[in-house]
Design a protein around this motif. Structure first.
Motif, short mmCIF file in Angstrom:
data_model
loop_
_atom_site.label_atom_id
_atom_site.label_comp_id
_atom_site.label_asym_id
_atom_site.label_seq_id
_atom_site.Cartn_x
_atom_site.Cartn_y
_atom_site.Cartn_z
N VAL A 129 24.67 73.96 -86.03
CA VAL A 129 24.74 74.98 -84.98
C VAL A 129 23.75 74.72 -83.84
O VAL A 129 23.53 75.59 -83.02
CB VAL A 129 24.50 76.40 -85.56
CG1 VAL A 129 25.61 76.79 -86.50
CG2 VAL A 129 23.16 76.48 -86.26
N PHE A 130 23.20 73.51 -83.79
CA PHE A 130 22.26 73.15 -82.72
C PHE A 130 22.98 73.17 -81.37
O PHE A 130 24.09 72.67 -81.23
CB PHE A 130 21.69 71.76 -82.98
CG PHE A 130 20.84 71.23 -81.85
CD1 PHE A 130 19.57 71.73 -81.64
CD2 PHE A 130 21.32 70.26 -81.01
CE1 PHE A 130 18.78 71.26 -80.61
CE2 PHE A 130 20.53 69.77 -79.97
CZ PHE A 130 19.27 70.28 -79.78
N ARG A 131 22.35 73.78 -80.36
CA ARG A 131 22.93 73.84 -79.01
C ARG A 131 22.07 73.00 -78.09
O ARG A 131 20.92 73.31 -77.84
CB ARG A 131 22.98 75.29 -78.52
CG ARG A 131 23.91 76.14 -79.31
CD ARG A 131 24.05 77.50 -78.68
NE ARG A 131 22.80 78.23 -78.68
CZ ARG A 131 22.63 79.40 -79.27
NH1 ARG A 131 23.61 79.95 -79.91
NH2 ARG A 131 21.49 80.03 -79.20
N GLY A 132 22.67 71.93 -77.60
CA GLY A 132 21.94 71.01 -76.74
C GLY A 132 22.50 70.97 -75.34
O GLY A 132 22.91 71.98 -74.79
N LEU A 133 22.55 69.80 -74.79
CA LEU A 133 22.96 69.57 -73.41
C LEU A 133 24.41 69.98 -73.17
O LEU A 133 25.28 69.73 -74.01
CB LEU A 133 22.79 68.09 -73.11
CG LEU A 133 22.92 67.64 -71.67
CD1 LEU A 133 21.85 68.28 -70.82
CD2 LEU A 133 22.82 66.15 -71.59
N GLN A 134 24.68 70.61 -72.03
CA GLN A 134 26.03 71.04 -71.69
C GLN A 134 26.90 69.85 -71.30
O GLN A 134 26.40 68.88 -70.73
CB GLN A 134 26.03 72.03 -70.51
CG GLN A 134 25.49 73.37 -70.86
CD GLN A 134 24.00 73.48 -70.64
OE1 GLN A 134 23.32 72.49 -70.47
NE2 GLN A 134 23.50 74.69 -70.66
N SER A 154 17.63 64.61 -87.53
CA SER A 154 18.92 65.27 -87.78
C SER A 154 18.80 66.74 -87.40
O SER A 154 17.81 67.40 -87.70
CB SER A 154 19.31 65.12 -89.24
OG SER A 154 18.34 65.73 -90.07
N PHE A 155 19.82 67.23 -86.70
CA PHE A 155 19.84 68.62 -86.29
C PHE A 155 20.87 69.38 -87.11
O PHE A 155 21.78 68.80 -87.69
CB PHE A 155 20.21 68.73 -84.80
CG PHE A 155 19.18 68.14 -83.88
CD1 PHE A 155 17.98 68.78 -83.67
CD2 PHE A 155 19.41 66.94 -83.23
CE1 PHE A 155 17.02 68.24 -82.84
CE2 PHE A 155 18.47 66.40 -82.40
CZ PHE A 155 17.27 67.05 -82.19
N SER A 156 20.75 70.68 -87.14
CA SER A 156 21.71 71.49 -87.87
C SER A 156 23.05 71.51 -87.14
O SER A 156 23.14 71.15 -85.97
CB SER A 156 21.18 72.92 -88.05
OG SER A 156 21.18 73.57 -86.80
N LEU A 193 28.21 73.22 -75.37
CA LEU A 193 26.88 72.69 -75.61
C LEU A 193 26.98 71.65 -76.71
O LEU A 193 27.41 71.94 -77.82
CB LEU A 193 25.91 73.80 -76.00
CG LEU A 193 25.39 74.60 -74.80
CD1 LEU A 193 26.37 75.65 -74.37
CD2 LEU A 193 24.07 75.21 -75.11
N SER A 194 26.62 70.43 -76.39
CA SER A 194 26.76 69.32 -77.33
C SER A 194 25.58 69.29 -78.30
O SER A 194 24.71 70.15 -78.26
CB SER A 194 26.83 68.01 -76.56
OG SER A 194 25.59 67.75 -75.93
N GLN A 195 25.57 68.28 -79.15
CA GLN A 195 24.46 68.12 -80.08
C GLN A 195 23.46 67.08 -79.58
O GLN A 195 22.71 66.50 -80.36
CB GLN A 195 24.99 67.76 -81.46
CG GLN A 195 25.77 68.90 -82.07
CD GLN A 195 26.01 68.71 -83.54
OE1 GLN A 195 25.98 67.62 -84.06
NE2 GLN A 195 26.25 69.81 -84.22
N THR A 196 23.45 66.87 -78.28
CA THR A 196 22.49 65.97 -77.64
C THR A 196 21.43 66.82 -76.96
O THR A 196 21.76 67.76 -76.24
CB THR A 196 23.20 65.10 -76.58
OG1 THR A 196 24.28 64.43 -77.20
CG2 THR A 196 22.25 64.11 -75.97
N PHE A 197 20.16 66.50 -77.16
CA PHE A 197 19.13 67.28 -76.50
C PHE A 197 18.88 66.73 -75.10
O PHE A 197 19.14 65.56 -74.82
CB PHE A 197 17.83 67.36 -77.32
CG PHE A 197 17.26 66.04 -77.71
CD1 PHE A 197 16.34 65.41 -76.91
CD2 PHE A 197 17.64 65.44 -78.90
CE1 PHE A 197 15.81 64.20 -77.27
CE2 PHE A 197 17.10 64.23 -79.28
CZ PHE A 197 16.19 63.60 -78.46
#
Length: 182
Positions: free
Chosen positions: A57-62, A53-55, A137-141
């Motif tokens: 405000v996590f910034r992942g893949l655009q 689980s990410f927070s 920026l999605s929540q996907t890494f």
């Protein structure tokens, strides 16, 4: 002066005790630490089965966004490319044809849009600079890859699924993000 340095070395040495000489005490201390950690909760997760689980405000893949009708929001203004400190974004604009009104919102669109993920630092400045809410920026890494070419994401890789053709994938890609109307 040479004699002084040798004397200081001799004075600092302490004789080893009997336990230190046979190294048994140090081995037992190491084994106690090991046995103590066996019963603690593991920090590792089993990745494919368990998701981390990410927070919020996590910034992942655009992701390149679409509007509610499925038209691309990007107008190829270039503000995201200018705002990017790593110079990871490249784009080329093109004029919309009269028959392409169902594909693009504005008269100008991004014919080519690429992000070099090896350069991207996930700072979010591209998202803040965009006046049309076209990129976020999605929540996907970003997934791992084996070649350098696999880290250059093209427009087709970044576009969010069509909201009318595939509403489940669209909602999943949108995540907890609220839709803005521009």
């Amino acid at each position: 002066m040479h004699a002084l340095t040798n004397r200081s070395k001799l004075v600092d040495r302490k004789p080893m005790t009997a336990l230190e000489r046979i190294y048994l005490w140090n081995i037992l201390k190491g084994m106690m630490i090991t046995f103590r950690h066996i019963f603690k909760k593991k920090a590792t997760i089993q990745y494919p089965e368990q998701k981390r689980s990410f927070s919020a405000v996590f910034r992942g893949l655009q992701i390149l966004n679409r509007d509610e009708e499925g038209r691309e929001r990007c107008t190829a203004c270039g503000l995201c490319a200018v705002a990017c400190p790593a110079e990871a974004i490249t784009m080329e604009g093109a004029e919309r044809l009269p028959t392409e009104e169902h594909l693009y919102r504005e008269e100008k669109y991004a014919a080519k849009y690429e992000i070099n993920m090896l350069r991207c630092i996930f700072c979010g400045l591209c998202e803040e600079a965009c006046p049309k809410d076209a990129i976020y920026l999605s929540q996907t890494f970003a997934p791992a890859n084996y070649s350098r070419e696999g880290f250059i994401y093209k427009k087709e890789d970044l576009l969010i699924p069509h909201p009318k053709e595939n509403p489940e994938a669209y909602a999943k890609a949108l995540g907890e993000r609220k839709v803005k109307n521009n």
